[in-house]
Design a protein around this motif. Structure first.
Motif, PDB file in Angstrom:
ATOM      1  N   ARG A 165      -0.075   6.875  12.517  1.00  0.00           N
ATOM      2  CA  ARG A 165      -0.784   7.850  11.693  1.00  0.00           C
ATOM      3  C   ARG A 165      -2.255   7.454  11.559  1.00  0.00           C
ATOM      4  O   ARG A 165      -2.653   6.317  11.824  1.00  0.00           O
ATOM      5  CB  ARG A 165      -0.185   7.910  10.282  1.00  0.00           C
ATOM      6  CG  ARG A 165       1.249   8.361  10.181  1.00  0.00           C
ATOM      7  CD  ARG A 165       1.398   9.883  10.228  1.00  0.00           C
ATOM      8  NE  ARG A 165       1.300  10.371  11.604  1.00  0.00           N
ATOM      9  CZ  ARG A 165       1.295  11.658  11.934  1.00  0.00           C
ATOM     10  NH1 ARG A 165       1.368  12.576  11.001  1.00  0.00           N
ATOM     11  NH2 ARG A 165       1.193  12.025  13.194  1.00  0.00           N
ATOM     12  N   THR A 166      -3.053   8.395  11.119  1.00  0.00           N
ATOM     13  CA  THR A 166      -4.381   8.144  10.566  1.00  0.00           C
ATOM     14  C   THR A 166      -4.343   8.597   9.109  1.00  0.00           C
ATOM     15  O   THR A 166      -3.372   9.232   8.674  1.00  0.00           O
ATOM     16  CB  THR A 166      -5.473   8.926  11.311  1.00  0.00           C
ATOM     17  OG1 THR A 166      -5.238  10.330  11.123  1.00  0.00           O
ATOM     18  CG2 THR A 166      -5.462   8.599  12.803  1.00  0.00           C
ATOM     19  N   ALA A 167      -5.390   8.305   8.369  1.00  0.00           N
ATOM     20  CA  ALA A 167      -5.428   8.757   6.977  1.00  0.00           C
ATOM     21  C   ALA A 167      -5.304  10.277   6.899  1.00  0.00           C
ATOM     22  O   ALA A 167      -4.573  10.814   6.053  1.00  0.00           O
ATOM     23  CB  ALA A 167      -6.718   8.286   6.309  1.00  0.00           C
ATOM     24  N   LEU A 193       2.723   3.758   9.917  1.00  0.00           N
ATOM     25  CA  LEU A 193       3.338   4.010   8.623  1.00  0.00           C
ATOM     26  C   LEU A 193       4.722   3.375   8.621  1.00  0.00           C
ATOM     27  O   LEU A 193       5.572   3.734   9.438  1.00  0.00           O
ATOM     28  CB  LEU A 193       3.458   5.518   8.397  1.00  0.00           C
ATOM     29  CG  LEU A 193       4.264   5.964   7.172  1.00  0.00           C
ATOM     30  CD1 LEU A 193       3.595   5.507   5.889  1.00  0.00           C
ATOM     31  CD2 LEU A 193       4.461   7.475   7.180  1.00  0.00           C
ATOM     32  N   TRP A 197       0.823  -1.212   0.000  1.00  0.00           N
ATOM     33  CA  TRP A 197       0.000   0.000   0.000  1.00  0.00           C
ATOM     34  C   TRP A 197       0.854   1.258   0.000  1.00  0.00           C
ATOM     35  O   TRP A 197       0.419   2.304  -0.519  1.00  0.00           O
ATOM     36  CB  TRP A 197      -0.997  -0.007   1.152  1.00  0.00           C
ATOM     37  CG  TRP A 197      -0.438   0.216   2.545  1.00  0.00           C
ATOM     38  CD1 TRP A 197      -0.128  -0.737   3.461  1.00  0.00           C
ATOM     39  CD2 TRP A 197      -0.162   1.486   3.165  1.00  0.00           C
ATOM     40  NE1 TRP A 197       0.344  -0.159   4.615  1.00  0.00           N
ATOM     41  CE2 TRP A 197       0.319   1.206   4.464  1.00  0.00           C
ATOM     42  CE3 TRP A 197      -0.270   2.810   2.760  1.00  0.00           C
ATOM     43  CZ2 TRP A 197       0.690   2.213   5.359  1.00  0.00           C
ATOM     44  CZ3 TRP A 197       0.099   3.823   3.646  1.00  0.00           C
ATOM     45  CH2 TRP A 197       0.567   3.520   4.923  1.00  0.00           C
ATOM     46  N   LEU A 255      -1.647  11.359   7.913  1.00  0.00           N
ATOM     47  CA  LEU A 255      -0.669  11.021   6.881  1.00  0.00           C
ATOM     48  C   LEU A 255      -0.817  11.957   5.686  1.00  0.00           C
ATOM     49  O   LEU A 255       0.192  12.404   5.104  1.00  0.00           O
ATOM     50  CB  LEU A 255      -0.819   9.565   6.445  1.00  0.00           C
ATOM     51  CG  LEU A 255       0.134   9.098   5.340  1.00  0.00           C
ATOM     52  CD1 LEU A 255       1.593   9.425   5.662  1.00  0.00           C
ATOM     53  CD2 LEU A 255      -0.028   7.597   5.091  1.00  0.00           C
ATOM     54  N   GLU A 305      -5.657  -1.295   5.018  1.00  0.00           N
ATOM     55  CA  GLU A 305      -4.651  -1.035   6.057  1.00  0.00           C
ATOM     56  C   GLU A 305      -4.766   0.361   6.661  1.00  0.00           C
ATOM     57  O   GLU A 305      -4.288   0.612   7.774  1.00  0.00           O
ATOM     58  CB  GLU A 305      -3.229  -1.194   5.491  1.00  0.00           C
ATOM     59  CG  GLU A 305      -2.893  -2.567   4.973  1.00  0.00           C
ATOM     60  CD  GLU A 305      -3.229  -2.735   3.493  1.00  0.00           C
ATOM     61  OE1 GLU A 305      -2.713  -3.706   2.895  1.00  0.00           O
ATOM     62  OE2 GLU A 305      -3.992  -1.909   2.936  1.00  0.00           O
ATOM     63  N   THR A 306      -5.401   1.283   5.928  1.00  0.00           N
ATOM     64  CA  THR A 306      -5.383   2.687   6.345  1.00  0.00           C
ATOM     65  C   THR A 306      -6.764   3.316   6.474  1.00  0.00           C
ATOM     66  O   THR A 306      -6.870   4.473   6.892  1.00  0.00           O
ATOM     67  CB  THR A 306      -4.566   3.520   5.336  1.00  0.00           C
ATOM     68  OG1 THR A 306      -5.158   3.416   4.027  1.00  0.00           O
ATOM     69  CG2 THR A 306      -3.126   3.036   5.273  1.00  0.00           C
ATOM     70  N   LEU A 333      -6.169   6.547   0.529  1.00  0.00           N
ATOM     71  CA  LEU A 333      -6.043   5.988   1.882  1.00  0.00           C
ATOM     72  C   LEU A 333      -7.379   5.476   2.404  1.00  0.00           C
ATOM     73  O   LEU A 333      -7.432   4.483   3.146  1.00  0.00           O
ATOM     74  CB  LEU A 333      -5.467   7.040   2.823  1.00  0.00           C
ATOM     75  CG  LEU A 333      -4.011   7.452   2.550  1.00  0.00           C
ATOM     76  CD1 LEU A 333      -3.620   8.630   3.427  1.00  0.00           C
ATOM     77  CD2 LEU A 333      -3.057   6.279   2.774  1.00  0.00           C
ATOM     78  N   GLU A 382      -6.196   4.347  13.475  1.00  0.00           N
ATOM     79  CA  GLU A 382      -4.744   4.499  13.464  1.00  0.00           C
ATOM     80  C   GLU A 382      -4.059   3.277  12.847  1.00  0.00           C
ATOM     81  O   GLU A 382      -4.553   2.152  12.928  1.00  0.00           O
ATOM     82  CB  GLU A 382      -4.230   4.709  14.887  1.00  0.00           C
ATOM     83  CG  GLU A 382      -4.617   6.056  15.484  1.00  0.00           C
ATOM     84  CD  GLU A 382      -3.982   6.293  16.834  1.00  0.00           C
ATOM     85  OE1 GLU A 382      -3.638   7.451  17.133  1.00  0.00           O
ATOM     86  OE2 GLU A 382      -3.847   5.322  17.600  1.00  0.00           O
ATOM     87  N   PHE A 383      -2.913   3.533  12.248  1.00  0.00           N
ATOM     88  CA  PHE A 383      -2.069   2.479  11.688  1.00  0.00           C
ATOM     89  C   PHE A 383      -0.626   2.960  11.793  1.00  0.00           C
ATOM     90  O   PHE A 383      -0.356   4.147  12.007  1.00  0.00           O
ATOM     91  CB  PHE A 383      -2.443   2.203  10.225  1.00  0.00           C
ATOM     92  CG  PHE A 383      -2.402   3.438   9.354  1.00  0.00           C
ATOM     93  CD1 PHE A 383      -1.221   3.839   8.721  1.00  0.00           C
ATOM     94  CD2 PHE A 383      -3.538   4.227   9.183  1.00  0.00           C
ATOM     95  CE1 PHE A 383      -1.179   4.972   7.935  1.00  0.00           C
ATOM     96  CE2 PHE A 383      -3.504   5.375   8.393  1.00  0.00           C
ATOM     97  CZ  PHE A 383      -2.321   5.749   7.779  1.00  0.00           C
TER      98      PHE A 383
END
Length: 259
Positions: free
Chosen positions: A200-202, A247, A146, A205, A239-240, A234, A244-245
């Motif tokens: 991060r979040t979309a 990076l 991604w 980011l 995944e995003t 995103l 939260e994810f």
């Protein structure tokens, strides 16, 4: 890019200093330790220090840090976040420090803006014999599917060749260190990479990518269209898309030693 275009890009960050401080990542501690491991002492200059992302990591590792930054807005953010750090206005080509006054000079996502023909001898001047010069860059790990797709959607203004590991290795292999500018001062360069990540979040980011120089100098409508495309991408990735994810990043380090 030509010299005038580089100056425009290099001077673009002050207008986004608050966003830069909020959204840009710090640096992997193991990368900073590796950069400093051969330094003859604890005195470190963070050159082109921005809002203090690298400065904060150096402080946490116990270094005696002085920060130098040319942009007044970026410097104000650094002073507000790290009031205990000596922070000076200055630039790589004219460093406001005495000869031999530091054991290491580090630059976080900044060395590519230096005019090394002038800055190389100036950095050598402030370094003690055997001192370390190192540049650090946070790289988007495009071995993750991604992230590779994000690089395509974002375009080179947001994720350029130097912003991914393979491109960074090529770019830094032939640039940024003062080998031609001051060959009598510095030894052979070394490269290393260290795993890193940023929560991060979309939205955050997207905001992070909006602080890249190529994005900051875009005409407003074009910039907003690019950011909208990034948000849309995103939102579509499993995944995003939700919350939260992490990076996936790598911190790349290019270092050399003063003779």
């Amino acid at each position: 890019m030509d010299h005038d275009e580089q100056l425009v890009h290099a001077s673009s960050f002050g207008a986004a200093a608050v966003a830069y401080a909020e959204h840009r990542p710090d640096y992997a501690r193991e990368a900073v330790r590796w950069a400093l491991e051969a330094a003859p002492g604890p005195r470190v200059l963070d050159l082109g220090a921005g809002t203090g992302k690298l400065t904060a990591t150096l402080v946490a590792l116990g270094a005696e840090v002085v920060a130098v930054e040319p942009d007044a807005a970026m410097l104000a953010e650094l002073r507000g976040a790290l009031p205990g750090v000596r922070a000076l206005a200055g630039r790589a080509e004219e460093i406001p420090l005495a000869d031999g006054s530091v054991d290491a000079v580090l630059a976080g996502n900044a060395m590519h803006w230096f005019d090394m023909v002038v800055a190389g001898p100036e950095i050598a001047r402030v370094l003690a014999p055997g001192g370390v010069l190192a540049g650090l860059w946070n790289l988007m790990d495009d071995q993750v599917g991604w992230v590779a797709g994000l690089a395509q959607v974002s375009g080179p203004e947001a994720i350029g060749p130097r912003d991914t590991p393979a491109g960074w290795r090529t770019e830094t292999a032939r640039a940024h260190l003062p080998r031609s500018a001051a060959p009598a001062f510095f030894g052979s360069p070394e490269q290393a990479e260290f795993p890193h990540g940023q929560l991060r979040t979309a939205d955050s980011l997207t905001a992070t990518l909006g602080t890249r120089a190529g994005m900051l100098v875009m005409p407003g409508p074009e910039r907003e269209a690019r950011l909208a495309a990034i948000r849309s991408y995103l939102a579509e990735q499993p995944e995003t898309a939700q919350g939260e994810f992490t990076l996936p990043l790598r911190t790349g380090v290019l270092r050399t030693r003063r003779r």
